[in-house]
Design a protein around this motif. Structure first.
Motif, PDB file in Angstrom:
ATOM      1  N   ALA A 118       1.070  -1.236  -0.515  1.00 53.79           N
ATOM      2  CA  ALA A 118       0.197   0.135   0.014  1.00 53.79           C
ATOM      3  C   ALA A 118       0.610   1.101   0.302  1.00 53.79           C
ATOM      4  CB  ALA A 118      -0.873  -0.001   0.733  1.00 53.79           C
ATOM      5  N   VAL A 119       0.392   2.187  -0.407  1.00 54.66           N
ATOM      6  CA  VAL A 119       1.000   3.849  -0.201  1.00 54.66           C
ATOM      7  C   VAL A 119       1.494   4.217   1.341  1.00 54.66           C
ATOM      8  CG1 VAL A 119       0.405   6.188  -1.065  1.00 54.66           C
ATOM      9  CG2 VAL A 119      -0.097   4.760  -2.836  1.00 54.66           C
ATOM     10  N   VAL A 120       2.092   4.928   1.647  1.00 53.00           N
ATOM     11  CA  VAL A 120       2.751   5.094   2.500  1.00 53.00           C
ATOM     12  C   VAL A 120       3.154   6.870   2.534  1.00 53.00           C
ATOM     13  CG1 VAL A 120       4.488   4.978   4.613  1.00 53.00           C
ATOM     14  CG2 VAL A 120       3.745   2.867   3.297  1.00 53.00           C
ATOM     15  N   ASN A 121       2.418   7.657   2.840  1.00 50.01           N
ATOM     16  CA  ASN A 121       2.403   8.856   2.892  1.00 50.01           C
ATOM     17  C   ASN A 121       3.509   9.770   3.677  1.00 50.01           C
ATOM     18  OD1 ASN A 121       1.754   9.193   5.524  1.00 50.01           O
ATOM     19  ND2 ASN A 121      -0.517  10.533   5.308  1.00 50.01           N
ATOM     20  N   TYR A 166      -2.910   6.038  -7.410  1.00 54.92           N
ATOM     21  CA  TYR A 166      -3.490   6.278  -6.098  1.00 54.92           C
ATOM     22  C   TYR A 166      -3.124   6.993  -5.207  1.00 54.92           C
ATOM     23  CZ  TYR A 166      -8.856   5.155  -5.903  1.00 54.92           C
ATOM     24  OH  TYR A 166     -10.287   4.512  -6.291  1.00 54.92           O
ATOM     25  N   GLY A 167      -3.825   7.268  -4.450  1.00 60.78           N
ATOM     26  CA  GLY A 167      -3.962   8.411  -2.801  1.00 60.78           C
ATOM     27  C   GLY A 167      -4.828   8.552  -2.587  1.00 60.78           C
ATOM     28  N   PHE A 168      -4.440   9.588  -1.635  1.00 59.66           N
ATOM     29  CA  PHE A 168      -5.743   9.665  -0.752  1.00 59.66           C
ATOM     30  C   PHE A 168      -6.654  10.349  -1.262  1.00 59.66           C
ATOM     31  CE2 PHE A 168      -7.666  12.818   2.569  1.00 59.66           C
ATOM     32  CZ  PHE A 168      -7.683  12.305   3.384  1.00 59.66           C
ATOM     33  N   ASP A 169      -7.115  10.704  -1.640  1.00 58.68           N
ATOM     34  CA  ASP A 169      -8.424  10.635  -2.716  1.00 58.68           C
ATOM     35  C   ASP A 169      -9.179   9.276  -2.905  1.00 58.68           C
ATOM     36  OD1 ASP A 169      -8.630  13.436  -1.604  1.00 58.68           O
ATOM     37  OD2 ASP A 169      -8.325  13.796  -4.347  1.00 58.68           O
ATOM     38  N   LEU A 192       1.675  11.247  -1.875  1.00 58.85           N
ATOM     39  CA  LEU A 192       3.254  10.828  -2.297  1.00 58.85           C
ATOM     40  C   LEU A 192       3.676   9.516  -1.914  1.00 58.85           C
ATOM     41  CD1 LEU A 192       4.965  14.130  -3.492  1.00 58.85           C
ATOM     42  CD2 LEU A 192       3.963  12.614  -4.857  1.00 58.85           C
ATOM     43  N   CYS A 193       3.731   8.889  -2.454  1.00 65.81           N
ATOM     44  CA  CYS A 193       4.274   7.376  -1.500  1.00 65.81           C
ATOM     45  C   CYS A 193       5.165   7.867  -1.341  1.00 65.81           C
ATOM     46  CB  CYS A 193       4.018   6.611  -2.053  1.00 65.81           C
ATOM     47  SG  CYS A 193       3.498   4.331  -1.632  1.00 65.81           S
ATOM     48  N   PHE A 194       5.751   6.789   0.168  1.00 68.28           N
ATOM     49  CA  PHE A 194       7.345   6.487   0.494  1.00 68.28           C
ATOM     50  C   PHE A 194       7.580   5.134   0.932  1.00 68.28           C
ATOM     51  CE2 PHE A 194       6.049  10.972   0.942  1.00 68.28           C
ATOM     52  CZ  PHE A 194       8.219  11.464   0.177  1.00 68.28           C
ATOM     53  N   CYS A 195       6.592   3.820  -0.095  1.00 66.46           N
ATOM     54  CA  CYS A 195       7.086   3.236   0.090  1.00 66.46           C
ATOM     55  C   CYS A 195       8.722   2.348  -0.191  1.00 66.46           C
ATOM     56  CB  CYS A 195       5.978   1.612   0.281  1.00 66.46           C
ATOM     57  SG  CYS A 195       6.238   1.723  -1.745  1.00 66.46           S
ATOM     58  N   ALA A 211      15.209  13.216   2.232  1.00 65.27           N
ATOM     59  CA  ALA A 211      15.674  14.823   2.083  1.00 65.27           C
ATOM     60  C   ALA A 211      13.826  15.216   1.361  1.00 65.27           C
ATOM     61  CB  ALA A 211      16.201  14.841   1.395  1.00 65.27           C
ATOM     62  N   LEU A 212      13.539  14.467   0.428  1.00 59.52           N
ATOM     63  CA  LEU A 212      12.106  14.360  -0.228  1.00 59.52           C
ATOM     64  C   LEU A 212      11.195  14.279   0.898  1.00 59.52           C
ATOM     65  CD1 LEU A 212      10.512  14.997  -2.482  1.00 59.52           C
ATOM     66  CD2 LEU A 212      10.847  12.547  -3.094  1.00 59.52           C
ATOM     67  N   ARG A 213      10.769  13.545   1.441  1.00 58.89           N
ATOM     68  CA  ARG A 213      10.482  13.358   2.512  1.00 58.89           C
ATOM     69  C   ARG A 213      10.075  14.491   3.932  1.00 58.89           C
ATOM     70  NH1 ARG A 213       9.051   7.526   5.879  1.00 58.89           N
ATOM     71  NH2 ARG A 213       7.070   7.957   6.950  1.00 58.89           N
ATOM     72  N   ALA A 214      10.830  15.037   4.494  1.00 56.41           N
ATOM     73  CA  ALA A 214      11.090  16.295   5.343  1.00 56.41           C
ATOM     74  C   ALA A 214      10.702  17.354   3.984  1.00 56.41           C
ATOM     75  CB  ALA A 214      12.372  16.331   5.393  1.00 56.41           C
ATOM     76  N   ALA A 215      10.904  17.476   3.522  1.00 56.44           N
ATOM     77  CA  ALA A 215      10.262  18.571   2.588  1.00 56.44           C
ATOM     78  C   ALA A 215       9.236  18.229   1.913  1.00 56.44           C
ATOM     79  CB  ALA A 215      11.188  18.788   0.619  1.00 56.44           C
ATOM     80  N   VAL A 216       8.303  17.234   2.157  1.00 54.41           N
ATOM     81  CA  VAL A 216       7.126  17.538   2.005  1.00 54.41           C
ATOM     82  C   VAL A 216       6.201  17.199   3.317  1.00 54.41           C
ATOM     83  CG1 VAL A 216       5.052  15.459   0.936  1.00 54.41           C
ATOM     84  CG2 VAL A 216       7.615  15.941   0.006  1.00 54.41           C
TER      85      VAL A 216
END
Length: 405
Positions: A118-121, A166-169, A192-195, A211-216
């Motif tokens: 699954a997607v991980v935000n 897919y995503g949150f919606d 956005l997914c971070f799996c 770094a990308l996850r922190a920026a998001v």
């Protein structure tokens, strides 16, 4: 002219196929693999509500096909085994072409059973309803499912929904998610997914995942705090996100359509889509430049009249191109009966080659009467038949397919 149906709309109702043909509908997309839903069945003689508690397939899956495909595999709908096949048989017998409406990356039961898929935000929350399409197991699952559905007898074509990100919606049971309004950019970042698969893909696209996850998160936190109207990334990480997301979605489409081609060469394949390459949800992003390879064309949401819907049709339309527009036919779901005929004509004028009414099984008798009038008001196409790949020859609307005979 076409429409959408669930198999339980037709299965067990001996009058349904003839009632449909009486509307002038000669092509329908019937759900073969679908997500959880609670649906009214106002015209069925045996039931008025159907509750599908989880994502399922409505045909009998072949266990041998799924051996060696990993831990993701479809679940047959309980209580109604084989209902898709029975519905398809009844429709074909009545002279109605059947496309198999197939949902790929929206499968909450699988996301719950296999959370690693699954997607991980950016905050570490999993979206079990949204399978991550960068995950090789998900890609294999989607391709295998598309091929298995394509192998069902009697089909004239295949429609792949959620063949991309897919995503949150859209959607989770009993949603309580409207307290904070997320504008478009924030919705994208929150989806956005971070799996592990995505972290690897971000590196390949030129972004360091931590770094990308922190920026998001830094961009989203002010929106959740009510201190910013929207969220955005700097240009360089945003470009990496674009590269990664487009590449993963393209790979999924290629795998799924190639699997269908191996299973049923020549079967038309349509993709539910939107022109924004970063779009996500049941109609994920599909660059108009890529919409006709490897598939045969897009299916676009145009359920209510809007300039955006017409612009989306125009973005894909062109001589000989197959572009399907989905029209809202149920007033209770936001459709406008008083505007239906004019809206259908506007979509045809923008370049839609076919229309699909959503949703003929949910529609009231008054809704169905409006559909009948809208179909009758459109000019009859000249001789114009899809070739073996679903592309169009002949006259009529530009690229419009004739009704099935």
């Amino acid at each position: 002219m076409g429409g959408y149906l669930y198999p339980w709309d037709v299965d067990g109702d001996p009058a349904f196929a003839d009632r449909l043909a009486g509307l002038g509908i000669r092509r329908v997309a019937v759900a073969a693999a679908y997500h959880s839903v609670r649906a009214l069945t106002p015209h069925h003689p045996r039931h008025k509500v159907v509750t599908a508690a989880h994502a399922a397939v409505y045909y009998r899956p072949d266990p041998a096909r799924w051996e060696g495909t990993g831990r993701l595999r479809p679940v047959e709908a309980p209580g109604v085994p084989g209902s898709f096949g029975r519905a398809a048989d009844a429709l074909v017998e009545a002279g109605v072409e059947v496309y198999a409406w197939t949902v790929l990356a929206h499968a909450q039961r699988l996301g719950e059973a296999r959370p690693e898929a699954a997607v991980v935000n950016a905050y570490g929350d999993r979206y079990p309803w949204a399978l991550c399409v960068a995950n090789p197991l998900v890609q294999q699952y989607c391709a295998t499912l598309a091929a298995e559905v394509a192998g069902q007898p009697g089909l004239a074509g295949l429609e792949l929904e959620s063949c991309g990100w897919y995503g949150f919606d859209h959607l989770h049971a009993h949603d309580k998610a409207a307290g904070i309004v997320l504008p478009p950019s924030a919705r994208l970042l929150f989806s956005l997914c971070f799996c592990p698969s995505c972290r690897h893909a971000y590196r390949a696209a030129g972004a360091e995942p931590r770094a990308l996850r922190a920026a998001v998160r830094a961009a989203l936190d002010p929106v959740f705090a009510g201190a910013a109207p929207d969220a955005a990334l700097d240009a360089e990480p945003y470009a990496a996100v674009v590269r990664m997301r487009v590449a993963a979605a393209t790979r999924l489409r290629e795998l799924a359509v190639a699997a269908v081609r191996r299973e049923r060469p020549g079967l038309p394949v349509l993709l539910h889509a939107q022109p924004d390459p970063l779009g996500f949800g049941p109609s994920p992003g599909l660059d108009p430049a890529d919409a006709f390879a490897p598939a045969d064309g897009p299916v676009l949401l145009a359920t209510v009249r809007s300039a955006a819907a017409l612009a989306a049709v125009r973005a894909y339309a062109g001589p000989g191109r197959r572009v399907v527009a989905t029209v809202g036919a149920v007033e209770g779901l936001g459709g406008d009966r008083s505007d239906l005929s004019d809206w259908c004509a506007a979509l045809a004028g923008a370049g839609a080659s076919e229309l699909r009414f959503y949703h003929l099984g949910l529609a009231s008798r008054t809704d169905l009467a409006a559909v009948r009038d809208a179909v009758a008001a459109l000019p009859a196409p000249a001789q114009c038949l899809p070739d073996g790949r679903g592309r169009i020859t002949g006259g009529g609307w530009p690229g419009r397919a004739a009704p099935a005979r």
